[in-house]
Structure formats: C-alpha cells, structure tokens
Design an enzyme around this catalytic site. Structure first.
Site, PDB file in Angstrom:
ATOM      1  N   ASN A 133     -48.570 -52.210  -9.314  1.00  0.00           N
ATOM      2  CA  ASN A 133     -49.174 -51.846  -8.032  1.00  0.00           C
ATOM      3  C   ASN A 133     -48.271 -50.801  -7.355  1.00  0.00           C
ATOM      4  O   ASN A 133     -47.078 -51.063  -7.123  1.00  0.00           O
ATOM      5  CB  ASN A 133     -49.290 -53.114  -7.174  1.00  0.00           C
ATOM      6  CG  ASN A 133     -49.921 -52.847  -5.831  1.00  0.00           C
ATOM      7  OD1 ASN A 133     -49.548 -51.896  -5.149  1.00  0.00           O
ATOM      8  ND2 ASN A 133     -50.847 -53.685  -5.421  1.00  0.00           N
ATOM      9  N   HIS A 145     -46.730 -49.386  -2.436  1.00  0.00           N
ATOM     10  CA  HIS A 145     -45.590 -49.187  -1.538  1.00  0.00           C
ATOM     11  C   HIS A 145     -44.854 -47.876  -1.758  1.00  0.00           C
ATOM     12  O   HIS A 145     -43.990 -47.508  -0.961  1.00  0.00           O
ATOM     13  CB  HIS A 145     -44.684 -50.411  -1.551  1.00  0.00           C
ATOM     14  CG  HIS A 145     -45.422 -51.602  -1.019  1.00  0.00           C
ATOM     15  ND1 HIS A 145     -46.075 -51.573   0.198  1.00  0.00           N
ATOM     16  CD2 HIS A 145     -45.699 -52.810  -1.560  1.00  0.00           C
ATOM     17  CE1 HIS A 145     -46.688 -52.730   0.384  1.00  0.00           C
ATOM     18  NE2 HIS A 145     -46.490 -53.492  -0.663  1.00  0.00           N
ATOM     19  N   HIS A 189     -54.422 -50.784  -3.675  1.00  0.00           N
ATOM     20  CA  HIS A 189     -55.258 -51.480  -2.691  1.00  0.00           C
ATOM     21  C   HIS A 189     -55.672 -50.464  -1.629  1.00  0.00           C
ATOM     22  O   HIS A 189     -54.836 -50.007  -0.842  1.00  0.00           O
ATOM     23  CB  HIS A 189     -54.439 -52.621  -2.060  1.00  0.00           C
ATOM     24  CG  HIS A 189     -55.219 -53.483  -1.119  1.00  0.00           C
ATOM     25  ND1 HIS A 189     -54.684 -54.611  -0.547  1.00  0.00           N
ATOM     26  CD2 HIS A 189     -56.492 -53.387  -0.636  1.00  0.00           C
ATOM     27  CE1 HIS A 189     -55.593 -55.177   0.249  1.00  0.00           C
ATOM     28  NE2 HIS A 189     -56.690 -54.436   0.220  1.00  0.00           N
ATOM     29  N   ARG A 192     -56.954 -50.094   1.551  1.00  0.00           N
ATOM     30  CA  ARG A 192     -57.211 -50.968   2.697  1.00  0.00           C
ATOM     31  C   ARG A 192     -58.110 -50.266   3.694  1.00  0.00           C
ATOM     32  O   ARG A 192     -58.108 -49.042   3.813  1.00  0.00           O
ATOM     33  CB  ARG A 192     -55.902 -51.368   3.382  1.00  0.00           C
ATOM     34  CG  ARG A 192     -55.002 -52.242   2.522  1.00  0.00           C
ATOM     35  CD  ARG A 192     -53.794 -52.699   3.308  1.00  0.00           C
ATOM     36  NE  ARG A 192     -54.139 -53.748   4.230  1.00  0.00           N
ATOM     37  CZ  ARG A 192     -53.867 -55.046   4.053  1.00  0.00           C
ATOM     38  NH1 ARG A 192     -53.199 -55.437   2.994  1.00  0.00           N
ATOM     39  NH2 ARG A 192     -54.232 -55.933   4.937  1.00  0.00           N
ATOM     40  N   ARG A 220     -53.504 -47.896   5.440  1.00  0.00           N
ATOM     41  CA  ARG A 220     -52.093 -47.876   5.839  1.00  0.00           C
ATOM     42  C   ARG A 220     -51.174 -47.338   4.739  1.00  0.00           C
ATOM     43  O   ARG A 220     -50.090 -46.879   5.017  1.00  0.00           O
ATOM     44  CB  ARG A 220     -51.619 -49.254   6.281  1.00  0.00           C
ATOM     45  CG  ARG A 220     -51.549 -50.258   5.157  1.00  0.00           C
ATOM     46  CD  ARG A 220     -50.919 -51.550   5.596  1.00  0.00           C
ATOM     47  NE  ARG A 220     -51.760 -52.306   6.497  1.00  0.00           N
ATOM     48  CZ  ARG A 220     -51.598 -53.620   6.722  1.00  0.00           C
ATOM     49  NH1 ARG A 220     -50.612 -54.260   6.139  1.00  0.00           N
ATOM     50  NH2 ARG A 220     -52.400 -54.270   7.532  1.00  0.00           N
ATOM     51  N   GLU A 250     -57.936 -52.719  -5.772  1.00  0.00           N
ATOM     52  CA  GLU A 250     -58.029 -53.923  -4.926  1.00  0.00           C
ATOM     53  C   GLU A 250     -58.789 -53.541  -3.678  1.00  0.00           C
ATOM     54  O   GLU A 250     -58.538 -52.479  -3.093  1.00  0.00           O
ATOM     55  CB  GLU A 250     -56.635 -54.362  -4.495  1.00  0.00           C
ATOM     56  CG  GLU A 250     -55.954 -55.279  -5.429  1.00  0.00           C
ATOM     57  CD  GLU A 250     -54.585 -55.669  -4.880  1.00  0.00           C
ATOM     58  OE1 GLU A 250     -54.424 -55.767  -3.652  1.00  0.00           O
ATOM     59  OE2 GLU A 250     -53.692 -55.850  -5.691  1.00  0.00           O
ATOM     60  N   THR A 308     -51.381 -59.043   1.724  1.00  0.00           N
ATOM     61  CA  THR A 308     -52.477 -59.995   1.537  1.00  0.00           C
ATOM     62  C   THR A 308     -51.954 -61.423   1.706  1.00  0.00           C
ATOM     63  O   THR A 308     -50.978 -61.814   1.072  1.00  0.00           O
ATOM     64  CB  THR A 308     -53.073 -59.828   0.118  1.00  0.00           C
ATOM     65  OG1 THR A 308     -53.298 -58.437  -0.093  1.00  0.00           O
ATOM     66  CG2 THR A 308     -54.368 -60.587  -0.014  1.00  0.00           C
ATOM     67  N   GLU A 330     -57.487 -63.587 -10.556  1.00  0.00           N
ATOM     68  CA  GLU A 330     -56.047 -63.365 -10.389  1.00  0.00           C
ATOM     69  C   GLU A 330     -55.537 -64.489  -9.517  1.00  0.00           C
ATOM     70  O   GLU A 330     -55.961 -64.638  -8.364  1.00  0.00           O
ATOM     71  CB  GLU A 330     -55.772 -62.004  -9.743  1.00  0.00           C
ATOM     72  CG  GLU A 330     -54.265 -61.775  -9.595  1.00  0.00           C
ATOM     73  CD  GLU A 330     -53.916 -60.441  -8.950  1.00  0.00           C
ATOM     74  OE1 GLU A 330     -54.685 -59.465  -9.091  1.00  0.00           O
ATOM     75  OE2 GLU A 330     -52.867 -60.391  -8.286  1.00  0.00           O
ATOM     76  N   HIS A 348     -48.584 -61.503  -6.899  1.00  0.00           N
ATOM     77  CA  HIS A 348     -48.151 -61.518  -5.507  1.00  0.00           C
ATOM     78  C   HIS A 348     -46.776 -62.151  -5.379  1.00  0.00           C
ATOM     79  O   HIS A 348     -46.591 -63.313  -5.691  1.00  0.00           O
ATOM     80  CB  HIS A 348     -49.125 -62.235  -4.562  1.00  0.00           C
ATOM     81  CG  HIS A 348     -49.052 -61.648  -3.185  1.00  0.00           C
ATOM     82  ND1 HIS A 348     -48.040 -61.934  -2.310  1.00  0.00           N
ATOM     83  CD2 HIS A 348     -49.837 -60.731  -2.564  1.00  0.00           C
ATOM     84  CE1 HIS A 348     -48.208 -61.237  -1.204  1.00  0.00           C
ATOM     85  NE2 HIS A 348     -49.284 -60.485  -1.335  1.00  0.00           N
TER      86      HIS A 348
HETATM   87  N1  PXP Z   1     -52.170 -58.921  -6.420  1.00  0.00           N
HETATM   88  C1  PXP Z   1     -52.827 -58.782  -5.256  1.00  0.00           C
HETATM   89  C2  PXP Z   1     -54.243 -59.232  -5.178  1.00  0.00           C
HETATM   90  C3  PXP Z   1     -52.197 -58.206  -4.140  1.00  0.00           C
HETATM   91  O1  PXP Z   1     -52.878 -58.077  -2.979  1.00  0.00           O
HETATM   92  C4  PXP Z   1     -50.876 -57.746  -4.262  1.00  0.00           C
HETATM   93  C5  PXP Z   1     -50.212 -57.081  -3.096  1.00  0.00           C
HETATM   94  O2  PXP Z   1     -50.844 -55.898  -2.817  1.00  0.00           O
HETATM   95  C6  PXP Z   1     -50.245 -57.901  -5.504  1.00  0.00           C
HETATM   96  C7  PXP Z   1     -50.897 -58.512  -6.556  1.00  0.00           C
HETATM   97  C8  PXP Z   1     -48.861 -57.418  -5.732  1.00  0.00           C
HETATM   98  O3  PXP Z   1     -47.984 -58.163  -4.942  1.00  0.00           O
HETATM   99  P1  PXP Z   1     -46.500 -57.697  -4.802  1.00  0.00           P
HETATM  100  O4  PXP Z   1     -46.509 -56.353  -4.168  1.00  0.00           O
HETATM  101  O5  PXP Z   1     -45.891 -58.748  -3.932  1.00  0.00           O
HETATM  102  O6  PXP Z   1     -45.919 -57.659  -6.185  1.00  0.00           O
END
Ligand code: PXP
Length: 252
Positions: free
Chosen positions: A7, A10, A43, A45, A49, A70, A101, A151, A191
C-alpha cells in the site's frame, strides 16, 4: 508461498503535506514491483487526503501486477472504479475524522447494499475483496454477498496491549481464516502489520496475501523503498499456503 501487496498511500501523504508533486506514489509502486511485490494498493478516500484520482489512473497504466483500489462503497467510488478498472476493489468503511481505517466493514448489517455493490463491481470485471473483522458473522455475510476475497482486519491484533489479548486476537484470526477458506473465499490479511507482528500469521496457511503499507513506507525512509519491500517480502515468502498462489497478472 503467500503474496505481498504494498500500500503506497503514505508516500502520497508525504507529498500532500507539501502540496507539490513529490514523492510520487507511482514511483514507489515501480520500486515495490522491482523489489518483487505482487501487487499495489491505494485507498482513494472521499476527502482525497493522500491518493489523488491522477495517481489511480497513472497506476493503472504502470502497475504490472495486481492493482487493488481500496474504497468506500459509495456511488462516486463505484463510478471511478468502473472507469479506471483496477484488478481488485477492496471495500472498506470510511469515516472523515479517522486517522486510518478503523475496524472492518459491517457486511452482516448491510448485506443487501454490499451484495448490490459487489455484484456491480464484479459485473464490471473487477474482483471484490471485503475488509472485515475476523468474526464468523462477517465472514458468512461476506460469502453470501458473492465477494470472492476477504481481507481480515489485523489492526486489533496489532494494537493488543498484553499477551493474553494478543493470543485471543490471533486465535480469532486463525478461526476466521479457516472458516473463510472453507467457504471458498480467498483470504488476505492486513492493517498495522510490520516485520515483527506479521510472523505468527505466516503459519496460517489459509492466508494467501498480505496488504502492508505504513510499516514499509516508514522503514523505506531509512533503508530505501526497494529494501523495505524486499525485507517484508522475504518474510511473506516463507509462509506456506494451502492453495497455490495465483501468478501475478502481467500486462505486456
Ligand atoms: N488493508 C486495508 C483495508 C487498509 O485500509 C489499510 C490501511 O490503508 C491496510 C491494509 C494497510 O495498513 P497499514 O498501512 O497499517 O499497513
């Protein structure tokens, strides 16, 4: 062998902090794939953001493995998903004020709506994954909705304050993974996972994919993106899965 999807939200968070065009999450996606990642997750959003519409569209052109969008189950996002055509959409709950999330999607309590959205996205050729808490109620509902993937939300396990709670949440994840697999759902997890807390999950053979973002981006600040992805991938590849992992889709 399990898969790793990275992901890159960030990386976009850092870019948006300055309101300029770097660092580019597309660049991060290229490096993640170069390091061997099986897929890229963003994601989009409602409040934009971090990831922007442009990022999703460019990623669709650039990503060679699986692109996972996402999204909240809103009309705006369904339209964008239909236009862009990611390989997968992961439906997540979304609140404007949250930092990230919080908790899984309430599928059991809104089965008609989720079933409709799953049907529309899968009808457009997009595989749907539901991000849910590890509870039998949510898994059975996810199965009823027609989604192909779940997931499992690992955030509660990752945030556990003591060993007793950690073990309890791990057990819930294991039970959930087994039930989902028995129902024919593909099982992913994500997550809050990092190089340490991912370890106990790797012995759960039903989990075939890990979705990991923040810890990889955080580590990349110090060791570089390719190395950060490579370190996580080396762990994920040690997981023995019960069903053979699909080879990542390659577009020529
Ligand atoms: N899976 C989902 C559905 C999420 O919303 C997120 C965070 O955006 C992640 C995985 C990844 O989480 P993390 O950034 O804490 O590794």
């Amino acid at each position: 062998m399990a898969r790793l999807s990275v992901n890159v939200d960030h990386v976009a968070t850092l870019r948006q902090a300055r309101g300029i065009d770097e660092p580019d999450p597309v660049w991060a996606a290229v490096l993640a794939e170069k390091a061997g990642a099986d897929g890229i997750i963003v994601h989009l959003r409602e409040d934009r953001r971090h990831i922007q519409d442009r990022d999703l569209r460019v990623l669709k052109q650039v990503v060679k493995g699986k692109l996972n969008m996402e999204m909240a189950a809103t009309e705006e996002m369904i339209t964008i998903a239909g236009q862009v055509g990611p390989d997968l959409c992961t439906l997540v709950p979304e609140k404007r004020q949250e930092l990230t999330t919080e908790g899984g999607l309430e599928v059991a309590g809104s089965l008609d709506k989720i079933t409709d959205v799953v049907g529309r996205l899968q009808g457009a050729g997009i595989v749907v994954s539901l991000f849910i808490d590890p509870s039998s109620e949510q898994i059975k509902a996810a199965h009823q909705s027609g989604a192909r993937v779940v997931e499992l939300h690992t955030g509660t396990y990752c945030d556990a304050k003591d060993e007793e709670a950690r073990q309890r949440h791990l057990q819930a994840l294991e039970d959930a993974a087994r039930l989902a697999h028995r129902l024919g759902l593909e099982v992913a997890a994500g997550h809050g996972l990092n190089l340490t807390n991912v370890l106990p999950l790797l012995s759960m053979p039903e989990i075939v994919e890990y979705s990991i973002g923040h810890s990889i981006v955080a580590r990349a600040v110090f060791v570089g993106f390719e190395q950060a992805v490579g370190e996580m991938l080396a762990l994920v590849r040690t997981a023995a899965t019960e069903r053979p992992a699909e080879p990542p889709k390659r577009r020529l």
